[in-house]
Write an enzyme that holds these catalytic residues in place. Structure first.
Site, PDB file in Angstrom:
ATOM      1  N   ARG A   1       0.858  -1.187  -0.118  1.00 44.19           N
ATOM      2  CA  ARG A   1      -0.141  -0.115   0.044  1.00 44.19           C
ATOM      3  C   ARG A   1       0.718   1.268   0.113  1.00 44.19           C
ATOM      4  NH1 ARG A   1      -2.348  -3.535   3.411  1.00 44.19           N
ATOM      5  NH2 ARG A   1      -4.613  -4.239   2.746  1.00 44.19           N
TER       6      ARG A   1
ATOM      7  N   LYS B   1       4.360  11.831 -10.599  1.00 40.55           N
ATOM      8  CA  LYS B   1       3.394  10.971 -11.718  1.00 40.55           C
ATOM      9  C   LYS B   1       4.410   9.778 -11.878  1.00 40.55           C
ATOM     10  CE  LYS B   1       0.689  14.237 -14.796  1.00 40.55           C
ATOM     11  NZ  LYS B   1       0.531  14.520 -15.933  1.00 40.55           N
TER      12      LYS B   1
ATOM     13  N   GLU C   1      13.004  19.186 -23.059  1.00 44.82           N
ATOM     14  CA  GLU C   1      12.097  19.347 -22.039  1.00 44.82           C
ATOM     15  C   GLU C   1      12.718  20.786 -21.247  1.00 44.82           C
ATOM     16  OE1 GLU C   1       9.250  17.809 -21.496  1.00 44.82           O
ATOM     17  OE2 GLU C   1       9.735  15.882 -22.170  1.00 44.82           O
TER      18      GLU C   1
ATOM     19  N   LYS D   1       9.687  23.114 -12.801  1.00 43.09           N
ATOM     20  CA  LYS D   1       8.902  22.121 -12.889  1.00 43.09           C
ATOM     21  C   LYS D   1       8.022  21.803 -11.460  1.00 43.09           C
ATOM     22  CE  LYS D   1       7.253  17.780 -14.084  1.00 43.09           C
ATOM     23  NZ  LYS D   1       7.207  16.293 -14.536  1.00 43.09           N
TER      24      LYS D   1
ATOM     25  N   GLU E   1      -3.235  18.374 -11.779  1.00 47.31           N
ATOM     26  CA  GLU E   1      -3.593  18.743 -13.156  1.00 47.31           C
ATOM     27  C   GLU E   1      -4.905  19.129 -13.500  1.00 47.31           C
ATOM     28  OE1 GLU E   1      -1.077  16.461 -16.074  1.00 47.31           O
ATOM     29  OE2 GLU E   1      -2.458  17.464 -17.741  1.00 47.31           O
TER      30      GLU E   1
ATOM     31  N   ARG F   1      -0.620  22.766 -14.899  1.00 51.14           N
ATOM     32  CA  ARG F   1       0.361  21.463 -15.071  1.00 51.14           C
ATOM     33  C   ARG F   1       0.393  21.080 -16.513  1.00 51.14           C
ATOM     34  NH1 ARG F   1       1.959  16.692 -10.999  1.00 51.14           N
ATOM     35  NH2 ARG F   1       3.552  15.838 -12.260  1.00 51.14           N
TER      36      ARG F   1
ATOM     37  N   ASN G   1       2.743  20.248 -21.074  1.00 52.11           N
ATOM     38  CA  ASN G   1       2.611  19.491 -22.347  1.00 52.11           C
ATOM     39  C   ASN G   1       2.679  20.172 -23.536  1.00 52.11           C
ATOM     40  OD1 ASN G   1       2.421  16.746 -21.347  1.00 52.11           O
ATOM     41  ND2 ASN G   1       0.040  17.187 -20.863  1.00 52.11           N
TER      42      ASN G   1
ATOM     43  N   HIS H   1       3.633  18.521 -26.910  1.00 50.94           N
ATOM     44  CA  HIS H   1       3.364  17.186 -26.621  1.00 50.94           C
ATOM     45  C   HIS H   1       2.058  16.642 -27.271  1.00 50.94           C
ATOM     46  CE1 HIS H   1       6.287  17.634 -23.598  1.00 50.94           C
ATOM     47  NE2 HIS H   1       6.332  16.354 -23.114  1.00 50.94           N
TER      48      HIS H   1
ATOM     49  N   HIS I   1       3.209  12.870 -29.062  1.00 50.30           N
ATOM     50  CA  HIS I   1       2.615  11.852 -28.711  1.00 50.30           C
ATOM     51  C   HIS I   1       1.909  11.193 -30.184  1.00 50.30           C
ATOM     52  CE1 HIS I   1       1.900  13.271 -24.381  1.00 50.30           C
ATOM     53  NE2 HIS I   1       3.006  12.682 -24.514  1.00 50.30           N
TER      54      HIS I   1
ATOM     55  N   HIS J   1      11.489  10.423 -26.717  1.00 53.53           N
ATOM     56  CA  HIS J   1      10.296  11.105 -26.489  1.00 53.53           C
ATOM     57  C   HIS J   1      10.799  12.668 -26.710  1.00 53.53           C
ATOM     58  CE1 HIS J   1       7.252  12.985 -24.174  1.00 53.53           C
ATOM     59  NE2 HIS J   1       7.937  13.652 -23.319  1.00 53.53           N
TER      60      HIS J   1
HETATM   61  N1  LIG Z   1       6.787  10.777 -14.633  1.00 54.83           N
HETATM   62  C1  LIG Z   1       6.676  11.748 -15.527  1.00 54.83           C
HETATM   63  O1  LIG Z   1       6.473  12.930 -15.303  1.00 54.83           O
HETATM   64  C2  LIG Z   1       7.630  11.741 -16.744  1.00 54.83           C
HETATM   65  C3  LIG Z   1       7.970  12.966 -17.517  1.00 54.83           C
HETATM   66  C4  LIG Z   1       8.623  12.642 -18.756  1.00 54.83           C
HETATM   67  C5  LIG Z   1       8.970  11.438 -19.134  1.00 54.83           C
HETATM   68  N2  LIG Z   1       8.495  10.208 -18.427  1.00 54.83           N
HETATM   69  C6  LIG Z   1       9.136   8.988 -18.847  1.00 54.83           C
HETATM   70  O2  LIG Z   1      10.348   8.920 -18.792  1.00 54.83           O
HETATM   71  C7  LIG Z   1      10.924   7.878 -19.863  1.00 54.83           C
HETATM   72  C8  LIG Z   1      12.153   8.269 -20.756  1.00 54.83           C
HETATM   73  O3  LIG Z   1      13.018   8.768 -19.660  1.00 54.83           O
HETATM   74  P1  LIG Z   1      14.560   9.012 -20.228  1.00 54.83           P
HETATM   75  O4  LIG Z   1      14.529   9.723 -21.394  1.00 54.83           O
HETATM   76  O5  LIG Z   1      15.427   9.251 -19.114  1.00 54.83           O
HETATM   77  O6  LIG Z   1      15.009   7.423 -20.597  1.00 54.83           O
HETATM   78  P2  LIG Z   1      15.551   6.205 -20.116  1.00 54.83           P
HETATM   79  O7  LIG Z   1      15.449   5.808 -18.735  1.00 54.83           O
HETATM   80  O8  LIG Z   1      15.184   4.920 -21.248  1.00 54.83           O
HETATM   81  O9  LIG Z   1      16.917   6.213 -20.190  1.00 54.83           O
HETATM   82  C9  LIG Z   1      17.655   6.604 -21.600  1.00 54.83           C
HETATM   83  C10 LIG Z   1      19.000   5.445 -21.896  1.00 54.83           C
HETATM   84  O10 LIG Z   1      19.972   6.103 -21.103  1.00 54.83           O
HETATM   85  C11 LIG Z   1      20.486   4.914 -20.215  1.00 54.83           C
HETATM   86  N3  LIG Z   1      21.091   6.007 -19.121  1.00 54.83           N
HETATM   87  C12 LIG Z   1      20.601   6.346 -18.046  1.00 54.83           C
HETATM   88  N4  LIG Z   1      21.523   6.993 -17.270  1.00 54.83           N
HETATM   89  C13 LIG Z   1      22.730   7.052 -17.832  1.00 54.83           C
HETATM   90  C14 LIG Z   1      23.840   7.609 -17.890  1.00 54.83           C
HETATM   91  N5  LIG Z   1      24.212   8.647 -16.666  1.00 54.83           N
HETATM   92  N6  LIG Z   1      25.033   7.388 -18.662  1.00 54.83           N
HETATM   93  C15 LIG Z   1      24.713   6.479 -19.734  1.00 54.83           C
HETATM   94  N7  LIG Z   1      23.507   5.968 -19.767  1.00 54.83           N
HETATM   95  C16 LIG Z   1      22.404   6.357 -19.120  1.00 54.83           C
HETATM   96  C17 LIG Z   1      19.415   4.241 -19.783  1.00 54.83           C
HETATM   97  O11 LIG Z   1      20.078   2.959 -19.411  1.00 54.83           O
HETATM   98  C18 LIG Z   1      18.869   4.257 -21.222  1.00 54.83           C
HETATM   99  O12 LIG Z   1      19.481   3.328 -21.967  1.00 54.83           O
HETATM  100  C19 LIG Z   1       9.551   7.427 -20.613  1.00 54.83           C
HETATM  101  O13 LIG Z   1       9.269   6.408 -20.182  1.00 54.83           O
HETATM  102  C20 LIG Z   1       8.712   8.531 -20.347  1.00 54.83           C
HETATM  103  O14 LIG Z   1       7.232   8.332 -20.335  1.00 54.83           O
HETATM  104  C21 LIG Z   1       7.981  10.644 -17.306  1.00 54.83           C
HETATM  105 ZN   LIG Z   2       7.752  15.202 -22.109  1.00 57.35          ZN
END
Ligand SMILES: NC(=O)c1ccc[n+]([C@@H]2O[C@H](COP(=O)([O-])OP(=O)(O)OC[C@H]3O[C@@H](n4cnc5c(N)ncnc54)[C@H](O)[C@@H]3O)[C@@H](O)[C@H]2O)c1
Ligand SMILES: [Zn+2]
Length: 360
Positions: free
Chosen positions: A105, A127, A169, A211, A221, A226, A230, A233, A237, A250
């Site tokens: 939980r 989120k 971003e 942020k 949101e 908030r 986007n 976005h 998307h 992304h």
């Molecule tokens: N929760 C939210 O508010 C929110 C907002 C934006 C995006 N997201 C989510 O975030 C995700 C994308 O995140 P991301 O872009 O960080 O991608 P990711 O987590 O896939 O990381 C990208 C790549 O970089 C590698 N990596 C990470 N740190 C590293 C480092 N310091 N040195 C070398 N390699 C490294 C990872 O292993 C991976 O291969 C998506 O799933 C998206 O939906 C969430």
């Molecule tokens: Zn984004």
């Protein structure tokens, strides 16, 4: 490497009343790059920990992976007195947050982001989600992290493509909330991409701050604020979906999406010509892997992209929601419906203007 953010981890946990029983979640890359150092540190500071490692891919944000990890945690006798520390990019952060929000939980989550995107966006704001075969981020919670530990020295190993993706971003915050920040990013774009100090730290700090401010004012949101996060976005998307969430990062989709959103803002009479040109000029500084922009945007039929945008989860009663700019540093959520022809024009104008010079 000596990382200041984890130097005083024990003390930090104590100050925040977090127990020293911690599940550490990595992906295979962050485990290999930073795992030994972090786990050694936890040993030095008297932590009791167990580690979990997931494949480094978007597909890890799934129910089956979460289910497997719950099992490992139960076997390791993890109970509500534990917390979870997620070390990695947005995939690790989102999945780790999802598991923490649901396990027993809910246990506290601590985010230790290692990508530029995670440091400036996904680790902040609570989120957390996994994907469903029918759509991205559909199953999740609002579960705020107890701590977000940001250390830009982790970025030195990050591939250039991921730096650009995170930078999308960062630039977004300039567009939606802060004109001086926009100008700073425009001037120091190359310095930031090269991770030069003090520019990279300033860019990350300011982004995280913006942020956090937005999230504090409109956590769930509901007030439209908030939603301004986007910006770009709705287009993004649609592009990501067409690229099957695999062929386009992304942030790359967001860069293109902001290009179209700027044009839409101008075409609908909200944004003046000079601001439009300044915005487009900053976005032209982004670089994409060779041929990617052509394949994933320039060659795409605008009608097909519009259709793909409609299937996005953020649609409300089949209405697309757009965040537009009034000026650089000020965004708003457009409430009224706009005709498809405006959206189609923003896409085709974007395709005509986002020159193929952007390919490398
Ligand atoms: N929760 C939210 O508010 C929110 C907002 C934006 C995006 N997201 C989510 O975030 C995700 C994308 O995140 P991301 O872009 O960080 O991608 P990711 O987590 O896939 O990381 C990208 C790549 O970089 C590698 N990596 C990470 N740190 C590293 C480092 N310091 N040195 C070398 N390699 C490294 C990872 O292993 C991976 O291969 C998506 O799933 C998206 O939906 C969430
Ligand atoms: Zn984004």
């Amino acid at each position: 490497m000596g990382t200041p953010v984890i130097a005083g981890l024990g003390e930090l946990f104590k100050t925040h009343r977090l127990s020293k029983k911690t599940v550490v979640l990595f992906d295979e890359h962050t485990r290999r790059l930073f795992g030994d150092e972090l786990l050694r540190k936890l040993n030095d500071e008297g932590f009791h920990w167990t580690e979990l490692v997931i494949p480094a891919r978007e597909a890890s944000k799934s129910f089956s992976v979460a289910y497997r990890l719950y099992g490992k945690m139960i076997e390791a006798d993890v109970d509500r007195s534990w917390n979870l520390l997620a070390m990695g990019g947005g995939v690790v952060g989102d999945l780790g947050g999802f598991i923490a929000a649901s396990y027993f939980r809910g246990i506290p989550v601590i985010q230790l982001p290692t990508t530029l995107l995670a440091m400036t966006d996904s680790s902040i704001g609570g989120k957390v989600a996994i994907n469903h075969p029918l759509g991205k981020n559909l199953i999740g919670f609002f579960h705020s992290p107890e701590l977000v530990l940001i250390d830009t020295s982790y970025l030195t190993t990050l591939p250039r493509r991921e730096i650009y993706a995170g930078m999308a971003e960062v630039v977004k915050y300039g567009f939606i909330a802060d004109e001086p920040f926009f100008s700073f990013l425009d001037l120091h774009f190359a310095d930031i991409i090269e991770l030069k100090e003090p520019y990279i730290t300033e860019a990350v700090k300011k982004s995280a701050f913006i942020k956090d401010e937005v999230v504090k004012k409109d956590f769930r949101e509901t007030a439209g604020l908030r939603a301004t996060l986007n910006f770009g976005h709705t287009f993004a998307h649609g592009l990501e979906k067409l690229a099957e969430y695999r062929h386009l990062r992304h942030g790359e989709a967001v860069t293109i999406g902001m290009f179209c959103a700027l044009l839409l803002s101008h075409n609908l009479g909200y944004l003046d010509r000079e601001s439009l040109d300044r915005g487009l000029s900053l976005l032209r500084k982004f670089r994409f892997p060779k041929g990617l922009l052509k394949r994933r945007f320039l060659d795409i039929d605008s009608g097909l992209l519009l259709e793909s945008m409609f299937s996005d989860k953020k649609k409300l009663d089949k209405k697309l929601r757009f965040v537009l700019l009034k000026k650089l540093g000020e965004a708003f959520l457009l409430e009224e419906n706009i005709e498809d022809r405006h959206v189609l024009k923003a896409i085709s104008d974007g395709q005509a203007l986002f020159s193929s010079k952007s390919s490398r």
